[in-house]
Design a protein around this motif. Structure first.
Motif, PDB file in Angstrom:
ATOM      1  N   THR A  30       0.849  -1.190   0.000  1.00 51.77           N
ATOM      2  CA  THR A  30       0.000   0.000   0.000  1.00 51.77           C
ATOM      3  C   THR A  30       0.881   1.236   0.000  1.00 51.77           C
ATOM      4  O   THR A  30       1.959   1.248   0.592  1.00 51.77           O
ATOM      5  CB  THR A  30      -0.926   0.033   1.235  1.00 51.77           C
ATOM      6  OG1 THR A  30      -0.128  -0.026   2.413  1.00 51.77           O
ATOM      7  CG2 THR A  30      -1.903  -1.129   1.230  1.00 51.77           C
ATOM      8  N   TYR A  31       0.422   2.266  -0.675  1.00 51.48           N
ATOM      9  CA  TYR A  31       1.144   3.525  -0.752  1.00 51.48           C
ATOM     10  C   TYR A  31       0.278   4.627  -0.164  1.00 51.48           C
ATOM     11  O   TYR A  31      -0.925   4.635  -0.349  1.00 51.48           O
ATOM     12  CB  TYR A  31       1.488   3.875  -2.211  1.00 51.48           C
ATOM     13  CG  TYR A  31       2.419   2.883  -2.836  1.00 51.48           C
ATOM     14  CD1 TYR A  31       3.791   2.967  -2.621  1.00 51.48           C
ATOM     15  CD2 TYR A  31       1.935   1.847  -3.630  1.00 51.48           C
ATOM     16  CE1 TYR A  31       4.649   2.053  -3.195  1.00 51.48           C
ATOM     17  CE2 TYR A  31       2.793   0.937  -4.198  1.00 51.48           C
ATOM     18  CZ  TYR A  31       4.149   1.038  -3.979  1.00 51.48           C
ATOM     19  OH  TYR A  31       4.993   0.141  -4.545  1.00 51.48           O
ATOM     20  N   ARG A  32       0.905   5.565   0.520  1.00 54.12           N
ATOM     21  CA  ARG A  32       0.184   6.677   1.113  1.00 54.12           C
ATOM     22  C   ARG A  32       0.734   7.968   0.527  1.00 54.12           C
ATOM     23  O   ARG A  32       1.936   8.215   0.556  1.00 54.12           O
ATOM     24  CB  ARG A  32       0.395   6.660   2.622  1.00 54.12           C
ATOM     25  CG  ARG A  32      -0.605   7.471   3.372  1.00 54.12           C
ATOM     26  CD  ARG A  32      -0.423   7.302   4.847  1.00 54.12           C
ATOM     27  NE  ARG A  32      -0.194   8.636   5.372  1.00 54.12           N
ATOM     28  CZ  ARG A  32       0.403   8.900   6.490  1.00 54.12           C
ATOM     29  NH1 ARG A  32       0.859   7.947   7.241  1.00 54.12           N
ATOM     30  NH2 ARG A  32       0.559  10.129   6.895  1.00 54.12           N
ATOM     31  N   ALA A  33      -0.144   8.762  -0.029  1.00 56.06           N
ATOM     32  CA  ALA A  33       0.282  10.036  -0.605  1.00 56.06           C
ATOM     33  C   ALA A  33       0.722  10.980   0.492  1.00 56.06           C
ATOM     34  O   ALA A  33       0.161  10.990   1.583  1.00 56.06           O
ATOM     35  CB  ALA A  33      -0.852  10.653  -1.410  1.00 56.06           C
ATOM     36  N   GLN A  34       1.752  11.756   0.202  1.00 53.82           N
ATOM     37  CA  GLN A  34       2.257  12.705   1.184  1.00 53.82           C
ATOM     38  C   GLN A  34       2.381  14.076   0.545  1.00 53.82           C
ATOM     39  O   GLN A  34       2.444  14.212  -0.667  1.00 53.82           O
ATOM     40  CB  GLN A  34       3.617  12.258   1.696  1.00 53.82           C
ATOM     41  CG  GLN A  34       3.567  10.946   2.442  1.00 53.82           C
ATOM     42  CD  GLN A  34       4.941  10.554   2.973  1.00 53.82           C
ATOM     43  OE1 GLN A  34       5.911  11.251   2.761  1.00 53.82           O
ATOM     44  NE2 GLN A  34       5.013   9.437   3.646  1.00 53.82           N
ATOM     45  N   ASP A  35       2.431  15.095   1.390  1.00 59.32           N
ATOM     46  CA  ASP A  35       2.665  16.443   0.896  1.00 59.32           C
ATOM     47  C   ASP A  35       4.074  16.524   0.334  1.00 59.32           C
ATOM     48  O   ASP A  35       4.976  15.827   0.779  1.00 59.32           O
ATOM     49  CB  ASP A  35       2.514  17.467   2.021  1.00 59.32           C
ATOM     50  CG  ASP A  35       1.090  17.569   2.542  1.00 59.32           C
ATOM     51  OD1 ASP A  35       0.182  16.997   1.917  1.00 59.32           O
ATOM     52  OD2 ASP A  35       0.886  18.224   3.575  1.00 59.32           O
ATOM     53  N   SER A  36       4.243  17.388  -0.642  1.00 57.64           N
ATOM     54  CA  SER A  36       5.559  17.632  -1.219  1.00 57.64           C
ATOM     55  C   SER A  36       6.122  18.892  -0.583  1.00 57.64           C
ATOM     56  O   SER A  36       5.476  19.939  -0.577  1.00 57.64           O
ATOM     57  CB  SER A  36       5.406  17.819  -2.735  1.00 57.64           C
ATOM     58  OG  SER A  36       6.592  18.340  -3.283  1.00 57.64           O
ATOM     59  N   LYS A  37       7.317  18.794  -0.025  1.00 57.04           N
ATOM     60  CA  LYS A  37       7.957  19.941   0.643  1.00 57.04           C
ATOM     61  C   LYS A  37       9.339  20.104   0.023  1.00 57.04           C
ATOM     62  O   LYS A  37      10.206  19.248   0.182  1.00 57.04           O
ATOM     63  CB  LYS A  37       8.044  19.680   2.144  1.00 57.04           C
ATOM     64  CG  LYS A  37       8.603  20.828   2.940  1.00 57.04           C
ATOM     65  CD  LYS A  37       8.550  20.516   4.430  1.00 57.04           C
ATOM     66  CE  LYS A  37       9.088  21.635   5.276  1.00 57.04           C
ATOM     67  NZ  LYS A  37       8.984  21.334   6.715  1.00 57.04           N
ATOM     68  N   VAL A  38       9.529  21.230  -0.689  1.00 57.71           N
ATOM     69  CA  VAL A  38      10.772  21.474  -1.409  1.00 57.71           C
ATOM     70  C   VAL A  38      11.411  22.751  -0.875  1.00 57.71           C
ATOM     71  O   VAL A  38      10.755  23.800  -0.827  1.00 57.71           O
ATOM     72  CB  VAL A  38      10.505  21.609  -2.927  1.00 57.71           C
ATOM     73  CG1 VAL A  38      11.784  21.898  -3.685  1.00 57.71           C
ATOM     74  CG2 VAL A  38       9.814  20.371  -3.465  1.00 57.71           C
ATOM     75  N   GLN A  39      12.687  22.666  -0.508  1.00 59.53           N
ATOM     76  CA  GLN A  39      13.378  23.853  -0.019  1.00 59.53           C
ATOM     77  C   GLN A  39      13.645  24.790  -1.198  1.00 59.53           C
ATOM     78  O   GLN A  39      14.027  24.354  -2.283  1.00 59.53           O
ATOM     79  CB  GLN A  39      14.687  23.478   0.663  1.00 59.53           C
ATOM     80  CG  GLN A  39      15.351  24.670   1.327  1.00 59.53           C
ATOM     81  CD  GLN A  39      16.460  24.273   2.278  1.00 59.53           C
ATOM     82  OE1 GLN A  39      16.861  23.122   2.344  1.00 59.53           O
ATOM     83  NE2 GLN A  39      16.960  25.231   3.028  1.00 59.53           N
ATOM     84  N   ILE A  40      13.407  26.081  -0.971  1.00 61.36           N
ATOM     85  CA  ILE A  40      13.642  27.104  -1.977  1.00 61.36           C
ATOM     86  C   ILE A  40      14.497  28.211  -1.373  1.00 61.36           C
ATOM     87  O   ILE A  40      14.625  28.312  -0.155  1.00 61.36           O
ATOM     88  CB  ILE A  40      12.319  27.689  -2.538  1.00 61.36           C
ATOM     89  CG1 ILE A  40      11.500  28.347  -1.423  1.00 61.36           C
ATOM     90  CG2 ILE A  40      11.512  26.617  -3.261  1.00 61.36           C
ATOM     91  CD1 ILE A  40      10.267  29.099  -1.909  1.00 61.36           C
TER      92      ILE A  40
END
Length: 102
Positions: A30-40
């Protein structure tokens, strides 16, 4: 004798195949979607977020130590900004520069 060895070998192969299939069926992945957090870079923050920071007495004089662009599972974008060096203050803003409550 050859046919007995062949039957034994085929029986082992059949057992291994059946056993592998059983394991896969009992333990689905099973896969769980996660938020994407990208450093800028702080310079990459939207202009409205920068203006909101400059209007905020609490953080306007603090250096920005880190900034992140966060995209949630629904595709909504927000910006997490960390201020200060030793003691940090973390604020989150939407694309319009509105501060979001955690």
């Amino acid at each position: 004798m050859k046919s007995l060895a062949l039957i034994i070998a085929m029986g082992s192969l059949s057992f291994a195949t059946t056993q592998a299939n059983t394991i896969v069926e009992k333990e689905p992945i099973t896969y769980r979607a996660q938020d994407s957090k990208v450093q800028i870079e702080p310079e990459e923050l939207p202009q409205k977020v920068k203006e909101s920071i400059l209007d905020n007495e609490e953080v306007k004089m603090l250096p920005v130590s880190e900034a992140f662009k966060v995209t949630d599972q629904q595709g909504e974008v927000s910006y997490e900004v960390q201020f200060g060096m030793e003691e940090t203050v973390i604020k989150t803003y939407d694309e319009e520069g509105n501060e979001l409550e955690d």
